[in-house]
Design a protein around this motif. Structure first.
Motif, PDB file in Angstrom:
ATOM      1  N   GLU A 200      -6.693  11.476   9.508  1.00 36.57           N
ATOM      2  CA  GLU A 200      -7.605  12.050   8.510  1.00 36.57           C
ATOM      3  C   GLU A 200      -6.872  12.858   7.442  1.00 36.57           C
ATOM      4  N   ALA A 201      -5.620  13.223   7.685  1.00 34.58           N
ATOM      5  CA  ALA A 201      -4.849  13.974   6.686  1.00 34.58           C
ATOM      6  C   ALA A 201      -4.332  13.083   5.561  1.00 34.58           C
ATOM      7  N   PHE A 202      -4.463  11.743   5.700  1.00 35.92           N
ATOM      8  CA  PHE A 202      -3.820  10.814   4.777  1.00 35.92           C
ATOM      9  C   PHE A 202      -4.837   9.965   4.013  1.00 35.92           C
ATOM     10  N   GLU A 203      -4.348   9.406   2.924  1.00 32.78           N
ATOM     11  CA  GLU A 203      -5.094   8.413   2.157  1.00 32.78           C
ATOM     12  C   GLU A 203      -4.142   7.292   1.784  1.00 32.78           C
ATOM     13  N   TRP A 204      -4.686   6.113   1.471  1.00 33.80           N
ATOM     14  CA  TRP A 204      -3.845   4.981   1.103  1.00 33.80           C
ATOM     15  C   TRP A 204      -4.579   4.093   0.120  1.00 33.80           C
ATOM     16  N   PHE A 205      -3.781   3.408  -0.718  1.00 39.99           N
ATOM     17  CA  PHE A 205      -4.351   2.550  -1.755  1.00 39.99           C
ATOM     18  C   PHE A 205      -3.332   1.496  -2.165  1.00 39.99           C
ATOM     19  N   LYS A 206      -3.841   0.448  -2.802  1.00 39.54           N
ATOM     20  CA  LYS A 206      -2.986  -0.644  -3.258  1.00 39.54           C
ATOM     21  C   LYS A 206      -2.162  -0.214  -4.467  1.00 39.54           C
ATOM     22  N   ILE A 207      -0.934  -0.740  -4.531  1.00 38.86           N
ATOM     23  CA  ILE A 207      -0.076  -0.508  -5.683  1.00 38.86           C
ATOM     24  C   ILE A 207       0.496  -1.850  -6.143  1.00 38.86           C
TER      25      ILE A 207
ATOM     26  N   TYR B 106       0.847  -1.194   0.000  1.00 44.83           N
ATOM     27  CA  TYR B 106       0.000   0.000   0.000  1.00 44.83           C
ATOM     28  C   TYR B 106       0.879   1.238   0.000  1.00 44.83           C
ATOM     29  N   LEU B 107       0.413   2.279  -0.663  1.00 50.01           N
ATOM     30  CA  LEU B 107       1.057   3.587  -0.625  1.00 50.01           C
ATOM     31  C   LEU B 107       0.241   4.494   0.279  1.00 50.01           C
ATOM     32  N   ILE B 108       0.907   5.231   1.166  1.00 48.97           N
ATOM     33  CA  ILE B 108       0.251   6.194   2.054  1.00 48.97           C
ATOM     34  C   ILE B 108       0.802   7.575   1.742  1.00 48.97           C
ATOM     35  N   ARG B 109      -0.100   8.526   1.498  1.00 47.96           N
ATOM     36  CA  ARG B 109       0.306   9.902   1.201  1.00 47.96           C
ATOM     37  C   ARG B 109      -0.712  10.867   1.803  1.00 47.96           C
ATOM     38  N   ARG B 110      -0.373  12.132   1.812  1.00 47.75           N
ATOM     39  CA  ARG B 110      -1.322  13.154   2.253  1.00 47.75           C
ATOM     40  C   ARG B 110      -2.435  13.296   1.216  1.00 47.75           C
TER      41      ARG B 110
ATOM     42  N   ARG C  30      -1.708  15.937  -1.240  1.00 49.05           N
ATOM     43  CA  ARG C  30      -0.487  15.660  -2.011  1.00 49.05           C
ATOM     44  C   ARG C  30       0.709  16.496  -1.583  1.00 49.05           C
ATOM     45  N   ALA C  31       0.603  17.247  -0.504  1.00 53.27           N
ATOM     46  CA  ALA C  31       1.749  18.020  -0.009  1.00 53.27           C
ATOM     47  C   ALA C  31       2.798  17.072   0.558  1.00 53.27           C
ATOM     48  N   PRO C  32       4.058  17.485   0.605  1.00 52.39           N
ATOM     49  CA  PRO C  32       5.081  16.655   1.241  1.00 52.39           C
ATOM     50  C   PRO C  32       4.738  16.362   2.698  1.00 52.39           C
ATOM     51  N   ILE C  33       5.163  15.195   3.162  1.00 51.29           N
ATOM     52  CA  ILE C  33       4.970  14.776   4.546  1.00 51.29           C
ATOM     53  C   ILE C  33       6.241  15.153   5.307  1.00 51.29           C
TER      54      ILE C  33
ATOM     55  N   ARG D 101       3.417   4.351  12.372  1.00 55.67           N
ATOM     56  CA  ARG D 101       3.458   5.348  11.295  1.00 55.67           C
ATOM     57  C   ARG D 101       4.438   6.440  11.680  1.00 55.67           C
ATOM     58  N   PRO D 102       4.963   7.190  10.700  1.00 54.42           N
ATOM     59  CA  PRO D 102       5.871   8.284  11.046  1.00 54.42           C
ATOM     60  C   PRO D 102       5.150   9.382  11.828  1.00 54.42           C
ATOM     61  N   VAL D 103       5.874  10.013  12.727  1.00 55.86           N
ATOM     62  CA  VAL D 103       5.397  11.248  13.349  1.00 55.86           C
ATOM     63  C   VAL D 103       5.592  12.357  12.320  1.00 55.86           C
ATOM     64  N   SER D 104       4.503  12.961  11.879  1.00 62.17           N
ATOM     65  CA  SER D 104       4.589  14.023  10.875  1.00 62.17           C
ATOM     66  C   SER D 104       3.958  15.293  11.423  1.00 62.17           C
ATOM     67  N   PHE D 105       4.507  16.412  11.019  1.00 62.41           N
ATOM     68  CA  PHE D 105       4.102  17.704  11.572  1.00 62.41           C
ATOM     69  C   PHE D 105       3.525  18.624  10.505  1.00 62.41           C
ATOM     70  N   SER D 106       2.685  19.560  10.953  1.00 64.08           N
ATOM     71  CA  SER D 106       2.318  20.698  10.118  1.00 64.08           C
ATOM     72  C   SER D 106       3.574  21.532   9.867  1.00 64.08           C
ATOM     73  N   PRO D 107       3.572  22.387   8.843  1.00 62.93           N
ATOM     74  CA  PRO D 107       4.758  23.233   8.626  1.00 62.93           C
ATOM     75  C   PRO D 107       5.135  24.062   9.845  1.00 62.93           C
ATOM     76  N   GLU D 108       4.141  24.601  10.546  1.00 66.91           N
ATOM     77  CA  GLU D 108       4.431  25.411  11.731  1.00 66.91           C
ATOM     78  C   GLU D 108       5.154  24.602  12.794  1.00 66.91           C
ATOM     79  N   LEU D 109       4.671  23.391  13.073  1.00 66.63           N
ATOM     80  CA  LEU D 109       5.316  22.556  14.082  1.00 66.63           C
ATOM     81  C   LEU D 109       6.665  22.029  13.588  1.00 66.63           C
ATOM     82  N   ALA D 110       6.781  21.763  12.296  1.00 70.93           N
ATOM     83  CA  ALA D 110       8.067  21.320  11.753  1.00 70.93           C
ATOM     84  C   ALA D 110       9.134  22.392  11.957  1.00 70.93           C
ATOM     85  N   ARG D 111       8.758  23.646  11.758  1.00 69.28           N
ATOM     86  CA  ARG D 111       9.719  24.732  11.985  1.00 69.28           C
ATOM     87  C   ARG D 111      10.105  24.818  13.460  1.00 69.28           C
TER      88      ARG D 111
END
Length: 226
Positions: free
Chosen positions: A200-207, A117-121, A124-127, A166-176
């Motif tokens: 809820e920020a992500f989607e996933w599908f079979k590849i 499965y592929l998981i992305r935002r 489509r923004a970078p994670i 899953r990875p811990v991912s941040f909003s741009p504000e928190l990433a900064r």
């Protein structure tokens, strides 16, 4: 989190996602990375901050302390232990962000092979994934011991059906804030524990299962299948 991800956009796309006006010291190059199927030990673009300067360097995915010679270099660090365990003590203060386009998981669905499965935002923004590591800085240049690990947390919601981490991912504000050297270690720990982006920020599908061969690369790998 399984050991594959994509980092195919260029460094300036990732800088734009971070929304950092700081001057950039870039040794990662200006061309798209085109790593659609990156495995552990791959050199990947990693962001860190020295004073007010944002740095982008190519750093190996995976790290272990010099005394842990009897095991492979981990690629991930569990958020529940990373701030206090002895294994990552030396690099916990050295926070970084790895911006990725997506990551992959394999699920046993009863077939002869596990289904990737592929998981992305969804947007489509970078994670923007929280990481720690050993990397070139003001005190030392590139070293054979350089490397980084991605911080992971328990999955939640529907994503747990794909994988329990899953990875811990941040909003741009928190990433900064994560990158900022003035952010206290205690605050960074609380961010990693409680402020990762929601499922809820992500989607996933079979590849396609050809992803399983790490030698396979190219944009066809990230297309959904019926």
């Amino acid at each position: 989190m399984c050991g594959r991800l994509s980092q195919y956009r260029g460094i300036h796309d990732f800088v734009a996602a971070l929304s950092m006006p700081n001057a950039l010291i870039n040794t990662a190059g200006d061309q798209p990375f085109e790593r659609y199927n990156a495995a552990p030990s791959t050199q990947l673009a990693l962001f860190h901050q020295e004073e007010s300067m944002l740095h982008a360097d190519m750093v190996r995915w995976g790290w272990r302390p010099h005394w842990a010679k009897d095991r492979a270099a981990p690629i991930n660090a569990r958020v529940e232990k990373v701030a206090h365990g002895p294994f990552f003590r030396a690099i916990w203060p050295h926070r970084a962000i790895i911006a990725i386009d997506n990551w992959f998981e394999w699920v046993d669905e009863g077939g002869p092979k596990k289904q990737p499965y592929l998981i992305r935002r969804k947007d489509r923004a970078p994670i923007l994934c929280a990481a720690i590591g050993q990397y070139p800085n003001a005190e030392h240049g590139p070293s054979e011991h350089d490397g980084f690990v991605i911080i992971t947390a328990d999955s939640a919601g529907g994503m747990v059906d794909i994988h329990d981490r899953r990875p811990v991912s941040f909003s741009p504000e928190l990433a900064r804030e994560w990158l900022d050297p003035v952010t206290q270690k205690e605050r960074a720990e609380q961010m990693a524990l409680f402020q990762s982006e929601p499922t809820e920020a992500f989607e996933w599908f079979k590849i396609d299962q050809v992803l399983g061969n790490v030698r396979n690369q190219g944009s066809d790998l990230i297309k959904p299948i019926e």
